[in-house]
Design an enzyme around this catalytic site. Structure first.
Site, PDB file in Angstrom:
ATOM      1  N   ASP A  15      -6.256  -3.152   9.169  1.00 31.48           N
ATOM      2  CA  ASP A  15      -5.450  -1.986   8.811  1.00 31.48           C
ATOM      3  C   ASP A  15      -5.351  -1.794   7.293  1.00 31.48           C
ATOM      4  O   ASP A  15      -5.373  -2.772   6.541  1.00 31.48           O
ATOM      5  CB  ASP A  15      -4.044  -2.149   9.414  1.00 31.48           C
ATOM      6  CG  ASP A  15      -3.259  -0.852   9.393  1.00 31.48           C
ATOM      7  OD1 ASP A  15      -3.868   0.228   9.269  1.00 31.48           O
ATOM      8  OD2 ASP A  15      -2.022  -0.918   9.503  1.00 31.48           O
ATOM      9  N   ASN A  63      -5.794   6.362  17.847  1.00 27.61           N
ATOM     10  CA  ASN A  63      -6.514   6.878  16.670  1.00 27.61           C
ATOM     11  C   ASN A  63      -7.281   8.176  16.977  1.00 27.61           C
ATOM     12  O   ASN A  63      -7.669   8.903  16.062  1.00 27.61           O
ATOM     13  CB  ASN A  63      -7.480   5.828  16.085  1.00 27.61           C
ATOM     14  CG  ASN A  63      -6.790   4.667  15.404  1.00 27.61           C
ATOM     15  OD1 ASN A  63      -7.316   3.552  15.386  1.00 27.61           O
ATOM     16  ND2 ASN A  63      -5.612   4.896  14.835  1.00 27.61           N
TER      17      ASN A  63
HETATM   18  C1  IPE Z   1      -4.063  -0.132  14.251  1.00 32.63           C
HETATM   19  O1  IPE Z   1      -3.841   0.528  13.050  1.00 32.63           O
HETATM   20  C2  IPE Z   1      -5.407   0.238  14.797  1.00 32.63           C
HETATM   21  C3  IPE Z   1      -6.553  -0.265  14.051  1.00 32.63           C
HETATM   22  C4  IPE Z   1      -6.505  -1.015  12.986  1.00 32.63           C
HETATM   23  C5  IPE Z   1      -7.829   0.101  14.583  1.00 32.63           C
HETATM   24  P1  IPE Z   1      -3.091   1.943  12.973  1.00 32.63           P
HETATM   25  O2  IPE Z   1      -3.056   2.317  11.547  1.00 32.63           O
HETATM   26  O3  IPE Z   1      -3.707   2.887  13.905  1.00 32.63           O
HETATM   27  O4  IPE Z   1      -1.634   1.565  13.533  1.00 32.63           O
HETATM   28  P2  IPE Z   1      -0.214   2.190  13.173  1.00 32.63           P
HETATM   29  O5  IPE Z   1      -0.333   3.668  13.379  1.00 32.63           O
HETATM   30  O6  IPE Z   1       0.078   1.847  11.755  1.00 32.63           O
HETATM   31  O7  IPE Z   1       0.726   1.519  14.118  1.00 32.63           O
HETATM   32  C1  IPE Z   2      -7.438   1.091   9.596  1.00 31.78           C
HETATM   33  O1  IPE Z   2      -7.021   1.752   8.447  1.00 31.78           O
HETATM   34  C2  IPE Z   2      -8.631   1.738  10.238  1.00 31.78           C
HETATM   35  C3  IPE Z   2      -8.328   2.477  11.470  1.00 31.78           C
HETATM   36  C4  IPE Z   2      -7.154   2.511  12.068  1.00 31.78           C
HETATM   37  C5  IPE Z   2      -9.394   3.235  12.082  1.00 31.78           C
HETATM   38  P1  IPE Z   2      -6.118   3.045   8.512  1.00 31.78           P
HETATM   39  O2  IPE Z   2      -6.999   4.238   8.607  1.00 31.78           O
HETATM   40  O3  IPE Z   2      -5.079   2.921   9.550  1.00 31.78           O
HETATM   41  O4  IPE Z   2      -5.453   3.012   7.062  1.00 31.78           O
HETATM   42  P2  IPE Z   2      -3.924   3.249   6.698  1.00 31.78           P
HETATM   43  O5  IPE Z   2      -3.124   2.378   7.592  1.00 31.78           O
HETATM   44  O6  IPE Z   2      -3.675   4.703   6.922  1.00 31.78           O
HETATM   45  O7  IPE Z   2      -3.816   2.842   5.267  1.00 31.78           O
HETATM   46 MG    MG Z   3      -3.213   2.144   9.607  1.00 30.19          MG
END
Ligand code: IPE
Ligand code: IPE
Ligand code: MG
Length: 228
Positions: A15, A63
């Site tokens: 993340d 996502n």
């Molecule tokens: C969790 O991260 C999913 C992945 C890393 C693929 P998200 O960014 O989607 O989760 P939330 O929204 O912060 O809970």
């Molecule tokens: C994790 O990074 C990747 C996916 C969830 C696909 P994020 O895209 O959630 O990045 P932040 O959490 O918005 O910084």
């Molecule tokens: Mg994230």
């Protein structure tokens, strides 16, 4: 490095790509690109260290609700990343698993990813599982529905474990989440019942070998009691 008790199965919530990019005034997709590089570097390190199972959360069922441009950029980056990494994974005898519902993917991406998975499926080294369009609750529902279809009217915990995407794998010993968020976000809900958790403050693209070693070191000092 002194002898350290390593996890047999390590799982990671990758993340913080978006915030990594934002900090650099770059588009979110630049963060995802850097995230793919970080993933390859961490997977290489786990192979070198003799980790048996590495499971990474790359794209959740939730996502799909992101902006369509971000979703397509992620599909492109993930399928290209997996293809680019294939020769190295083959050379290193890595078995690839995909956990999640690929039916939601566009045909070209699903075919590309399934192709790599099939070609690596007979390997006997580290098992790399990539969670794509994955949700822990959805996985449990999928498992229960399959059990119902098989005619079962009463099910045990073992039945459920054996019907999940992770059926042949041990539960994760260690779950790592980067980016300073302290939540599970629908990751391996059933399997992580007794996993150890480690939270790193760095954004995923900055999670490197040094950060991984810090997580392993913390894990090696944990005492697991399983309620006993
Ligand atoms: C969790 O991260 C999913 C992945 C890393 C693929 P998200 O960014 O989607 O989760 P939330 O929204 O912060 O809970
Ligand atoms: C994790 O990074 C990747 C996916 C969830 C696909 P994020 O895209 O959630 O990045 P932040 O959490 O918005 O910084
Ligand atoms: Mg994230």
């Amino acid at each position: 490095m002194p002898e350290m008790k390593l996890p047999r199965h390590v799982a990671m919530i990758m993340d913080g790509n978006g915030r990594w990019a934002k900090k650099r005034l770059l588009p979110r997709t630049a963060g995802h690109k850097a995230g793919v590089d970080a993933f390859i570097n961490i997977a290489d390190t786990c192979i070198e260290m003799g980790i048996e199972y590495l499971t990474v959360y790359a794209f959740s069922t939730e996502n799909w609700n992101r902006a369509p441009e971000e979703v397509s950029a992620l599909m492109e980056l993930m399928s290209k990343g997996i293809s680019k990494y294939e020769p190295e994974l083959q050379k290193r005898n890595v078995k690839l698993n995909i956990l999640g519902d690929l039916s939601l993917f566009e045909d070209k991406y699903r075919n590309e990813i399934e192709g790599v998975r099939t070609r690596l499926s007979k390997n006997t080294g580290m098992t790399l599982s990539i969670c794509l369009s994955y949700g822990g609750r959805q996985e449990i529902v999928y498992a229960v529905n399959n059990l119902l279809k098989s005619g079962k009217t009463e099910i045990t915990a073992e039945d459920i474990s054996n019907s999940l995407y992770t059926a042949s794998m041990p539960d994760p010993d260690l779950v790592i989440r980067t980016s300073g968020e302290y939540r599970i976000s629908n990751f391996l809900l059933w399997q992580s019942a007794y996993s150890e958790y480690y939270f790193a403050d760095v954004f995923w693209p900055d999670f490197d070998k040094n950060e991984l070693l810090k997580a392993f070191e913390a894990y090696s000092k944990r005492e697991r009691r399983y309620g006993r």
